[in-house]
Scaffold this motif. Structure first.
Motif, PDB file in Angstrom:
ATOM      1  N   CYS A   1      -1.589  -6.065  -6.685  1.00 58.33           N
ATOM      2  CA  CYS A   1      -1.441  -5.214  -7.587  1.00 58.33           C
ATOM      3  C   CYS A   1      -2.535  -4.755  -8.319  1.00 58.33           C
ATOM      4  O   CYS A   1      -3.578  -5.322  -8.488  1.00 58.33           O
ATOM      5  N   PRO A   2      -2.536  -3.455  -8.923  1.00 55.59           N
ATOM      6  CA  PRO A   2      -3.432  -3.150  -9.643  1.00 55.59           C
ATOM      7  C   PRO A   2      -3.802  -3.727 -11.037  1.00 55.59           C
ATOM      8  O   PRO A   2      -2.629  -4.253 -11.575  1.00 55.59           O
TER       9      PRO A   2
ATOM     10  N   THR B   1      -4.412  -9.452  -8.919  1.00 58.47           N
ATOM     11  CA  THR B   1      -4.735  -8.061  -9.391  1.00 58.47           C
ATOM     12  C   THR B   1      -6.174  -7.826  -9.041  1.00 58.47           C
ATOM     13  O   THR B   1      -6.981  -8.570  -8.843  1.00 58.47           O
ATOM     14  N   THR B   2      -6.343  -6.545  -8.495  1.00 61.80           N
ATOM     15  CA  THR B   2      -7.522  -5.949  -7.908  1.00 61.80           C
ATOM     16  C   THR B   2      -7.732  -4.565  -8.670  1.00 61.80           C
ATOM     17  O   THR B   2      -6.773  -4.005  -9.429  1.00 61.80           O
TER      18      THR B   2
ATOM     19  N   LEU C   1      -3.026  -4.067   1.137  1.00 60.47           N
ATOM     20  CA  LEU C   1      -3.185  -4.781  -0.211  1.00 60.47           C
ATOM     21  C   LEU C   1      -1.761  -5.243  -0.585  1.00 60.47           C
ATOM     22  O   LEU C   1      -1.470  -6.239  -1.132  1.00 60.47           O
ATOM     23  N   MET C   2      -0.847  -4.157  -0.758  1.00 64.78           N
ATOM     24  CA  MET C   2       0.355  -4.357  -1.278  1.00 64.78           C
ATOM     25  C   MET C   2       1.248  -5.539  -0.348  1.00 64.78           C
ATOM     26  O   MET C   2       1.895  -6.348  -1.257  1.00 64.78           O
TER      27      MET C   2
ATOM     28  N   GLU D   1       2.284  -0.085  -8.944  1.00 68.88           N
ATOM     29  CA  GLU D   1       2.366  -0.463 -10.115  1.00 68.88           C
ATOM     30  C   GLU D   1       3.686  -0.754 -10.568  1.00 68.88           C
ATOM     31  O   GLU D   1       4.049  -1.127 -11.724  1.00 68.88           O
ATOM     32  N   LYS D   2       4.626  -1.203  -9.456  1.00 63.30           N
ATOM     33  CA  LYS D   2       5.973  -1.444  -9.717  1.00 63.30           C
ATOM     34  C   LYS D   2       6.264  -2.817  -8.853  1.00 63.30           C
ATOM     35  O   LYS D   2       7.380  -2.693  -8.173  1.00 63.30           O
ATOM     36  N   GLY D   3       5.372  -3.474  -8.894  1.00 62.04           N
ATOM     37  CA  GLY D   3       5.543  -4.757  -7.969  1.00 62.04           C
ATOM     38  C   GLY D   3       5.146  -4.995  -6.580  1.00 62.04           C
ATOM     39  O   GLY D   3       5.140  -5.684  -5.940  1.00 62.04           O
ATOM     40  N   GLY D   4       4.485  -3.513  -6.060  1.00 58.79           N
ATOM     41  CA  GLY D   4       4.251  -3.553  -4.829  1.00 58.79           C
ATOM     42  C   GLY D   4       5.293  -3.614  -3.616  1.00 58.79           C
ATOM     43  O   GLY D   4       6.497  -3.292  -3.929  1.00 58.79           O
TER      44      GLY D   4
END
Length: 349
Positions: free
Chosen positions: A175-176, A154-155, A169-170, A79-82
């Motif tokens: 990102c979420p 986003t996912t 993913l990151m 949640e901080k840019g990955g």
């Protein structure tokens, strides 16, 4: 003498076997590229979790314990840019992945690096192939078409709770799809950021089938509110051909199977779809791989959005309507170019 003759016969037989052509090799590489992607998204998280649980009860118990400690320390990173890895986005396998369908990215307007953007990605389809290929991999030339723009996709936030899968993913720039994660990208990383959101989400996947273009958008306004809070321009995009990759068993509204799907979606965040594609050995057999159908993702004209810290409902509705108009314009101007007929309509629910 007999053994020498048999060896010579075997060699002649081997040499008589036709070697695979370059086209055959390319087709095999493309199929393998898609296979690894599908297996990664469907199995990597679950298999990694089960493996770590198993290792807890072996002499290698320290590995899952250390990894668990790492996840706890690293919990907020998605949640901080990955943690993007440019080398993974340029991985050669993504070019084979692109060519399997093939996937193409089309630009209609420039995006200025002096702004941030929320790109609405439509339709969801089954596995969001177009969105992934264009906004996460570098295979279709997003950075070349839009210089100075960094794309993110986003996912579901739950995907980042799965071990190993979260790192995968990151590394690609995923990102979420949460307010905190999107807000961070639009406020803490300067300008030139484009956050792609598949707005229809899991609910839209239930309506995915060839020849039907239905979007869940009428009551999806959170992305507009986020855009207003951060002054991020809204950009519509449409992936023509996305719904042709799989065949789905679609249950009618009101049926008991449809209600089960809806309940599961509300509880878990995603909808259980009954779908099939082609098999691994033949395009005529049934399996879990997508069919090789062309996907063309067209990125439309940005809708300029002012920065309003606490936007009113009326203001959100106004820019939501402007976004829908821009999306309809994009769809109608391009539908006959990429496989649809003039009579095809975009249904927005």
């Amino acid at each position: 003498a007999g053994s020498r003759a048999s060896i010579q016969t075997a060699l002649r037989t081997l040499l008589a076997v036709p070697w695979p052509s370059q086209r055959d090799v390319r087709s095999a590489l493309q199929l393998l590229a898609v296979l690894q992607w599908v297996l990664s998204f469907l199995l990597l998280g679950t298999v990694s979790l089960l493996l770590l649980i198993y290792l807890l009860f072996t002499s290698l118990w320290l590995i899952p314990v250390l990894y668990l400690a790492w996840i706890i320390c690293d919990w907020d990173t998605p949640e901080k840019g990955g943690r993007r890895l440019p080398c993974l986005r340029r991985w050669t396998v993504w070019k084979h992945f692109r060519d399997y369908f093939p996937v193409k990215l089309v630009k209609t307007h420039d995006l200025s690096p002096s702004h941030n953007y929320i790109i609405g990605s439509h339709p969801h389809g089954i596995l969001c192939v177009g969105a992934f290929c264009n906004f996460i991999t570098g295979s279709t030339g997003f950075e070349e078409l839009f210089p100075g723009i960094r794309s993110f996709l986003t996912t579901l936030a739950g995907n980042f709770r799965l071990p190993v899968f979260r790192e995968y993913l990151m590394s690609g720039g995923l990102c979420p799809v949460t307010r905190r994660a999107i807000g961070y990208l639009l406020s803490q990383k300067g300008t030139g950021n484009a956050v792609a959101i598949v707005i229809g989400g899991a609910a839209e996947s239930l309506s995915c089938r060839p020849g039907v273009t239905t979007l869940i958008l009428k009551n999806r306004k959170g992305f507009v509110r986020m855009a207003l809070r951060h002054g991020a321009f809204l950009v519509p995009s449409f992936s023509f051909g996305e719904n042709d990759l799989f065949r789905q068993v679609v249950f009618e509204e009101g049926s008991w199977m449809r209600s089960i799907q809806r309940r599961f979606q509300k509880m878990m965040g995603f909808a259980p779809c009954l779908f099939y594609g082609r098999g691994l050995t033949s395009s005529q057999s049934r399996g879990f791989l997508p069919y090789s159908r062309p996907i063309t993702t067209v990125v439309g004209e940005p809708v300029a959005v002012p920065r309003v810290e606490n936007p009113s409902r009326e203001l959100v509705d106004r820019y939501h309507e402007l976004y829908i108009r821009a999306l309809l314009k994009l769809f109608n101007e391009n539908k006959t170019k990429y496989g649809l007929s003039e009579s095809d309509k975009l249904h927005i629910l």
